[in-house]
Enzyme design. Structure first.
Site, PDB file in Angstrom:
ATOM      1  N   ASN A 402      13.540   7.944  86.714  1.00 12.28           N
ATOM      2  CA  ASN A 402      13.967   9.189  86.087  1.00 12.28           C
ATOM      3  C   ASN A 402      13.370   9.346  84.702  1.00 12.28           C
ATOM      4  O   ASN A 402      13.003  10.461  84.298  1.00 12.28           O
ATOM      5  CB  ASN A 402      15.492   9.234  86.000  1.00 12.28           C
ATOM      6  CG  ASN A 402      16.138   9.420  87.373  1.00 12.28           C
ATOM      7  OD1 ASN A 402      15.543  10.016  88.261  1.00 12.28           O
ATOM      8  ND2 ASN A 402      17.333   8.882  87.547  1.00 12.28           N
ATOM      9  N   HIS A 407      13.862  13.607  86.710  1.00 11.36           N
ATOM     10  CA  HIS A 407      14.927  13.584  87.720  1.00 11.36           C
ATOM     11  C   HIS A 407      14.495  14.132  89.070  1.00 11.36           C
ATOM     12  O   HIS A 407      14.984  13.649  90.106  1.00 11.36           O
ATOM     13  CB  HIS A 407      16.144  14.350  87.199  1.00 11.36           C
ATOM     14  CG  HIS A 407      16.892  13.620  86.116  1.00 11.36           C
ATOM     15  ND1 HIS A 407      17.744  12.575  86.378  1.00 11.36           N
ATOM     16  CD2 HIS A 407      16.867  13.752  84.763  1.00 11.36           C
ATOM     17  CE1 HIS A 407      18.246  12.113  85.253  1.00 11.36           C
ATOM     18  NE2 HIS A 407      17.725  12.826  84.241  1.00 11.36           N
ATOM     19  N   ASP A 437      22.377   5.215  92.831  1.00  7.04           N
ATOM     20  CA  ASP A 437      21.377   4.637  93.721  1.00  7.04           C
ATOM     21  C   ASP A 437      21.991   3.607  94.649  1.00  7.04           C
ATOM     22  O   ASP A 437      21.308   2.696  95.132  1.00  7.04           O
ATOM     23  CB  ASP A 437      20.248   4.003  92.901  1.00  7.04           C
ATOM     24  CG  ASP A 437      20.770   2.929  91.942  1.00  7.04           C
ATOM     25  OD1 ASP A 437      22.002   2.784  91.836  1.00  7.04           O
ATOM     26  OD2 ASP A 437      19.941   2.250  91.303  1.00  7.04           O
TER      27      ASP A 437
END
Length: 542
Positions: A402, A407, A437
């Protein structure tokens, strides 16, 4: 490698009360559609019936007007003919014939005009001789038998005779009427006497002409100047029924026409149908669906007591199908809109339901769905004495993705990871995203822990392959913890916690691999320290 998109494993349903509420709304929409369609068709049907009824009544009024006009003409012509005959003291048959033919040419609906004389028995011979000298050499007095055939015969002695002395138009058939004694025709003679008594036009009962058509007579006494009401001459008109109405080609084929003539016989009223035309046959369904129309009018007030009756059975083919077709198309469109609206509502509800039970980014079941599947699977495994496994997965070094690529790249990696998970499991297994995640895979009905290790090894290989975002290949690792029921826990929470601990051990042991959870008893002699079981996590490098 091409990966499958995540699929919903078990469709969740709304609460029963909400499903019933949605069903009631759909049923209400269908009911409203049905009512609206019924009202629309009923309105169109009623509009068509009203239109056809107006047309039928207009047709009847027009026919009645024509019939009245002819009846008025009959009275006027008979009055004029009687007045012409009475203008002189002696009837000039030649002038009367000319006058009658002139009138008949203007009023073709009048069948014939005739003149009747009253002759005493003493004057009969002189009267016949005078008629023969005046241009009727074959004139002879005769009467008609009951069968309608008229023959010249000896009339016998009678105080008074009423022979026909003029018939117009003069045809082969009408010539045979000359000399006919009207006194031998009771119905005609009754009308003659009645007209003489009343001094006005009177119609006889209906009778059948030699040609076979029904007709009636109109009679009126002829009064000469200076004479009293009693007369010796009578004007007579023959009115044939079929001449009162337009020709068959001008009549409506779907209408039954009836003209009734009222008379009197032996002091009792009689009714004879002078005209009766049949309408085209209709189907039973026509009579069941559509009304039967009637038009009845009395023509009283004239010396010809006639009644006009019309009947019509409306038929489905009489309706304006263009409006019905338009209504049917509109109804079909409305029904289609109801179904489309219902489908849209179902899709919208399913979308809301899906979002409530699945991760919006990856489409995988969320934490709540996972716990539900896990509890059911554990309960089933306990009853069947089978095994299941939980794989707790955490992507390694995800945060730098990210930070470096943004993102959108991280979202793309998560979606691809979800797709790869599905590629590695069976249809009966569950892959879910807990958040961030972290992912969890539930393997049901496995034979041994080695089966779970094999799947973990396959998932590890899939998840550590580079991820594509635009033109960039993004390397990502994965730490996987494996726990087996009932070896590593006897409940849904315990087995999930064990897999989480195994994943944590794998991550602290170097990341990018998988490890199996194992619990061992504590060797410490201190009872206080032995109140809890110690665990050793055996991590296997991927």
């Amino acid at each position: 490698m091409k990966h499958r998109a995540p699929r919903p494993l078990h469709r969740q349903h709304l609460p029963l009360a909400l499903q019933r509420g949605r069903g009631r709304h759909y049923a209400l929409a269908l009911a409203l559609w049905a009512v609206a369609t019924f009202l629309a068709f009923a309105f169109i049907l009623q509009s068509n019936v009203s239109r056809l009824t107006r047309e039928f009544n207009d047709y009847g009024e027009t026919l009645q007007t024509r019939l009245r006009d002819k009846l008025r003409a009959n009275e006027a012509v008979l009055y004029g003919f009687a007045s012409f005959l009475g203008a002189r003291n002696e009837v000039d048959l030649s002038a009367a014939t000319h006058y009658a033919n002139s009138v008949l040419s203007r009023y073709p609906h009048i069948y014939a005009l005739e003149v009747v004389r009253r002759v005493g028995a003493d004057d009969l011979g002189r009267f016949v001789a005078a008629q023969r000298r005046s241009g009727q050499p074959e004139f002879a007095l005769h009467e008609c038998r009951a069968d309608g055939n008229c023959d010249e015969r000896a009339m016998g002695k009678r105080p008074t005779y009423y022979p026909i002395v003029l018939v117009a138009p003069e045809t082969a058939l009408s010539k045979g009427m000359l000399g006919l004694d009207l006194a031998t025709r009771p119905q005609a003679f009754k009308g003659l006497l009645q007209s003489e008594q009343q001094g006005v036009a009177v119609s006889s009962n209906a009778f059948r002409l030699i040609e076979g058509d029904l007709a009636y007579l109109m009679l009126r006494p002829v009064v000469h100047p200076g004479e009293a009401r009693t007369a010796d001459t009578y004007a007579m008109m023959v009115v044939r029924a079929i001449d009162l109405v337009p020709p068959p080609s001008a009549l409506h084929g779907n209408v039954r026409h009836t003209i009734l003539h009222q008379g009197e016989e032996d002091g009792k009223p009689t009714t004879v149908a002078l005209l009766n035309t049949d309408a085209e046959a209709s189907d039973a369904i026509d009579a069941w669906v559509l009304p039967h129309l009637r038009f009845e009018r009395s023509l009283e007030g004239f010396s010809q007591p006639l009644y006009l009756n019309l009947e019509r059975q409306l038929r489905l083919r009489d309706l304006d199908f263009s409006t019905l077709l338009l209504a049917a198309l509109t109804s079909a469109l409305a029904l289609a809109l109801v179904f489309l609206y219902q489908r849209a509502q179902v899709r919208q509800q399913r979308a809301i339901e899906f979002l409530a039970l699945h991760d919006s980014l990856t489409g995988l079941p969320n934490r709540h769905v996972l716990h539900g599947h896990l509890e059911k699977s554990v309960a089933l495994a306990q009853r069947r004495h089978t095994r299941l496994a939980v794989l707790f997965i955490d992507l390694d070094h995800f945060k730098p993705i990210n930070d470096r690529f943004g993102h959108p790249a991280g979202d793309a990696v998560l979606r691809q990871a979800a797709s790869r998970l599905h590629h590695c499991i069976r249809d009966c297994d569950v892959a879910a995203r807990l958040g961030g995640d972290e992912f969890v895979v539930l393997l049901t009905d496995i034979r041994s822990a080695e089966d779970a290790i094999h799947v973990a090894e396959k998932i590890s290989a899939e998840l550590t392959s580079p991820y594509t975002f635009g033109e960039d290949d993004i390397p990502v690792g994965a730490s996987i913890g494996v726990a087996v029921f009932p070896d590593d826990g006897d409940s849904a929470d315990a087995i999930l916690q064990a897999a989480d601990q195994a994943m944590y051990a794998t991550k602290t042991g170097g990341r990018n691999g998988f490890g199996r959870y194992r619990a061992v008893a504590s060797p410490s002699p201190d009872p206080a320290s032995a109140t809890e079981a110690e665990t050793s996590l055996v991590a296997n490098a991927g």
